[in-house]
Design a protein around this motif. Structure first.
Motif, PDB file in Angstrom:
ATOM      1  N   HIS A   1       7.413  18.539   4.608  1.00  0.00           N
ATOM      2  CA  HIS A   1       7.114  18.111   3.239  1.00  0.00           C
ATOM      3  C   HIS A   1       7.554  16.659   3.069  1.00  0.00           C
ATOM      4  O   HIS A   1       8.623  16.272   3.555  1.00  0.00           O
ATOM      5  CB  HIS A   1       7.862  19.001   2.243  1.00  0.00           C
ATOM      6  CG  HIS A   1       7.682  18.603   0.819  1.00  0.00           C
ATOM      7  ND1 HIS A   1       6.562  18.929   0.093  1.00  0.00           N
ATOM      8  CD2 HIS A   1       8.484  17.904  -0.010  1.00  0.00           C
ATOM      9  CE1 HIS A   1       6.695  18.447  -1.135  1.00  0.00           C
ATOM     10  NE2 HIS A   1       7.839  17.814  -1.218  1.00  0.00           N
ATOM     11  N   LEU A   2       6.748  15.896   2.356  1.00  0.00           N
ATOM     12  CA  LEU A   2       7.099  14.521   2.003  1.00  0.00           C
ATOM     13  C   LEU A   2       6.616  14.254   0.593  1.00  0.00           C
ATOM     14  O   LEU A   2       5.443  14.490   0.278  1.00  0.00           O
ATOM     15  CB  LEU A   2       6.470  13.512   2.973  1.00  0.00           C
ATOM     16  CG  LEU A   2       6.713  12.039   2.658  1.00  0.00           C
ATOM     17  CD1 LEU A   2       8.198  11.700   2.715  1.00  0.00           C
ATOM     18  CD2 LEU A   2       5.928  11.160   3.614  1.00  0.00           C
ATOM     19  N   GLU A   3       7.518  13.777  -0.231  1.00  0.00           N
ATOM     20  CA  GLU A   3       7.227  13.482  -1.634  1.00  0.00           C
ATOM     21  C   GLU A   3       7.743  12.071  -1.911  1.00  0.00           C
ATOM     22  O   GLU A   3       8.902  11.774  -1.611  1.00  0.00           O
ATOM     23  CB  GLU A   3       7.962  14.525  -2.471  1.00  0.00           C
ATOM     24  CG  GLU A   3       8.055  14.333  -3.915  1.00  0.00           C
ATOM     25  CD  GLU A   3       8.950  15.429  -4.515  1.00  0.00           C
ATOM     26  OE1 GLU A   3       9.719  15.083  -5.421  1.00  0.00           O
ATOM     27  OE2 GLU A   3       8.904  16.592  -4.066  1.00  0.00           O
ATOM     28  N   ILE A   4       6.895  11.204  -2.451  1.00  0.00           N
ATOM     29  CA  ILE A   4       7.291   9.815  -2.708  1.00  0.00           C
ATOM     30  C   ILE A   4       7.025   9.484  -4.168  1.00  0.00           C
ATOM     31  O   ILE A   4       5.934   9.754  -4.683  1.00  0.00           O
ATOM     32  CB  ILE A   4       6.518   8.831  -1.812  1.00  0.00           C
ATOM     33  CG1 ILE A   4       6.763   9.143  -0.333  1.00  0.00           C
ATOM     34  CG2 ILE A   4       6.932   7.381  -2.126  1.00  0.00           C
ATOM     35  CD1 ILE A   4       5.917   8.312   0.618  1.00  0.00           C
TER      36      ILE A   4
ATOM     37  N   ALA B   1      12.164   9.002  -2.216  1.00  0.00           N
ATOM     38  CA  ALA B   1      11.402  10.040  -1.508  1.00  0.00           C
ATOM     39  C   ALA B   1      12.308  11.207  -1.148  1.00  0.00           C
ATOM     40  O   ALA B   1      13.523  11.069  -1.064  1.00  0.00           O
ATOM     41  CB  ALA B   1      10.784   9.456  -0.238  1.00  0.00           C
ATOM     42  N   VAL B   2      11.652  12.329  -0.934  1.00  0.00           N
ATOM     43  CA  VAL B   2      12.310  13.536  -0.434  1.00  0.00           C
ATOM     44  C   VAL B   2      11.500  14.008   0.762  1.00  0.00           C
ATOM     45  O   VAL B   2      10.269  14.072   0.702  1.00  0.00           O
ATOM     46  CB  VAL B   2      12.360  14.638  -1.512  1.00  0.00           C
ATOM     47  CG1 VAL B   2      12.916  15.937  -0.937  1.00  0.00           C
ATOM     48  CG2 VAL B   2      13.171  14.188  -2.712  1.00  0.00           C
ATOM     49  N   SER B   3      12.188  14.312   1.849  1.00  0.00           N
ATOM     50  CA  SER B   3      11.505  14.863   3.014  1.00  0.00           C
ATOM     51  C   SER B   3      12.231  16.130   3.462  1.00  0.00           C
ATOM     52  O   SER B   3      13.442  16.237   3.336  1.00  0.00           O
ATOM     53  CB  SER B   3      11.434  13.843   4.158  1.00  0.00           C
ATOM     54  OG  SER B   3      12.722  13.431   4.549  1.00  0.00           O
ATOM     55  N   VAL B   4      11.447  17.085   3.939  1.00  0.00           N
ATOM     56  CA  VAL B   4      11.996  18.336   4.447  1.00  0.00           C
ATOM     57  C   VAL B   4      11.614  18.453   5.913  1.00  0.00           C
ATOM     58  O   VAL B   4      10.433  18.366   6.266  1.00  0.00           O
ATOM     59  CB  VAL B   4      11.473  19.558   3.663  1.00  0.00           C
ATOM     60  CG1 VAL B   4      12.033  20.854   4.255  1.00  0.00           C
ATOM     61  CG2 VAL B   4      11.821  19.446   2.180  1.00  0.00           C
TER      62      VAL B   4
ATOM     63  N   ALA C   1       5.331   5.490   3.142  1.00  0.00           N
ATOM     64  CA  ALA C   1       5.572   6.640   4.025  1.00  0.00           C
ATOM     65  C   ALA C   1       6.151   6.164   5.360  1.00  0.00           C
ATOM     66  O   ALA C   1       7.030   6.818   5.932  1.00  0.00           O
ATOM     67  CB  ALA C   1       4.284   7.429   4.240  1.00  0.00           C
ATOM     68  N   SER C   2       5.696   5.009   5.840  1.00  0.00           N
ATOM     69  CA  SER C   2       6.243   4.449   7.086  1.00  0.00           C
ATOM     70  C   SER C   2       7.687   3.985   6.899  1.00  0.00           C
ATOM     71  O   SER C   2       8.525   4.184   7.788  1.00  0.00           O
ATOM     72  CB  SER C   2       5.387   3.286   7.572  1.00  0.00           C
ATOM     73  OG  SER C   2       4.131   3.742   7.971  1.00  0.00           O
TER      74      SER C   2
ATOM     75  N   ASN D   1       0.838  -1.191   0.000  1.00  0.00           N
ATOM     76  CA  ASN D   1       0.000   0.000   0.000  1.00  0.00           C
ATOM     77  C   ASN D   1       0.880   1.250   0.000  1.00  0.00           C
ATOM     78  O   ASN D   1       1.927   1.271   0.643  1.00  0.00           O
ATOM     79  CB  ASN D   1      -0.885  -0.044   1.256  1.00  0.00           C
ATOM     80  CG  ASN D   1      -1.819   1.109   1.365  1.00  0.00           C
ATOM     81  OD1 ASN D   1      -1.387   2.241   1.520  1.00  0.00           O
ATOM     82  ND2 ASN D   1      -3.096   0.823   1.292  1.00  0.00           N
ATOM     83  N   ASN D   2       0.423   2.307  -0.677  1.00  0.00           N
ATOM     84  CA  ASN D   2       1.245   3.515  -0.762  1.00  0.00           C
ATOM     85  C   ASN D   2       1.530   4.126   0.609  1.00  0.00           C
ATOM     86  O   ASN D   2       2.588   4.706   0.829  1.00  0.00           O
ATOM     87  CB  ASN D   2       0.638   4.548  -1.704  1.00  0.00           C
ATOM     88  CG  ASN D   2      -0.754   4.977  -1.303  1.00  0.00           C
ATOM     89  OD1 ASN D   2      -1.316   4.505  -0.323  1.00  0.00           O
ATOM     90  ND2 ASN D   2      -1.325   5.875  -2.077  1.00  0.00           N
ATOM     91  N   ALA D   3       0.629   3.999   1.563  1.00  0.00           N
ATOM     92  CA  ALA D   3       0.861   4.550   2.903  1.00  0.00           C
ATOM     93  C   ALA D   3       1.997   3.817   3.623  1.00  0.00           C
ATOM     94  O   ALA D   3       2.692   4.412   4.448  1.00  0.00           O
ATOM     95  CB  ALA D   3      -0.412   4.478   3.730  1.00  0.00           C
ATOM     96  N   ALA D   4       2.203   2.548   3.297  1.00  0.00           N
ATOM     97  CA  ALA D   4       3.289   1.798   3.931  1.00  0.00           C
ATOM     98  C   ALA D   4       4.645   2.390   3.544  1.00  0.00           C
ATOM     99  O   ALA D   4       5.565   2.410   4.363  1.00  0.00           O
ATOM    100  CB  ALA D   4       3.223   0.324   3.541  1.00  0.00           C
TER     101      ALA D   4
END
Length: 142
Positions: free
Chosen positions: A70-73, A115-118, A42-43, A37-40
């Motif tokens: 910010h979170l981009e996947i 992914a990129v996170s700020v 993010a984890s 799942n796409n939410a996984a």
């Protein structure tokens, strides 16, 4: 003082990441079609991000905290249960009060997602410049 962005590195190349953490695809990470799942994702990225920040001892900075701004996947390949994962993380950019991180999730040699996170450095309820100790701790993670 801002350091150069390292975004030009290939985000799917494992050699671009100095920090690694292991994880697994859990049964409950699947959607009804048997894909992760796409939410996984993010984890998984969170696991990499928190591990890198702890390796830099950011959890020990007095009166400081970091918030995800910010979170981009980008989903690059299907992930399926069961699988062992490796999550690579690196510093892409250091700003005045923020840190941009790059991440990649690998199963075997396949890059499943990047992914990129700020993260924004906070003191109290306001953003604040990164302490010199934090900047120094980030250098090996570039």
């Amino acid at each position: 003082m801002t350091q150069t962005d390292t975004a030009e590195l290939d985000p799917t190349d494992p050699s671009a990441y100095p920090h690694w953490v292991d994880d697994v695809i859990r049964f409950n990470d699947q959607d009804p079609g048997g894909h992760v799942n796409n939410a996984a994702y993010a984890s998984y990225v969170e696991h990499g991000r928190v591990s890198l920040m702890r390796a830099c001892h950011f959890d020990r900075l007095p009166d400081s905290r970091f918030v995800l701004a910010h979170l981009e996947i980008d989903y690059r390949a299907e992930g399926r249960f069961p699988a062992r994962l490796r999550i690579g993380s690196r510093v892409r950019r250091v700003g005045t009060s923020s840190v941009t991180l790059g991440h990649a999730v690998f199963a075997d040699d396949r890059c499943l997602a990047t992914a990129v996170s700020v993260l924004v450095h906070m003191m109290g309820d306001k953003s604040a410049p990164l302490p010199d100790a934090a900047r120094d701790a980030l250098k090996p993670m570039r």
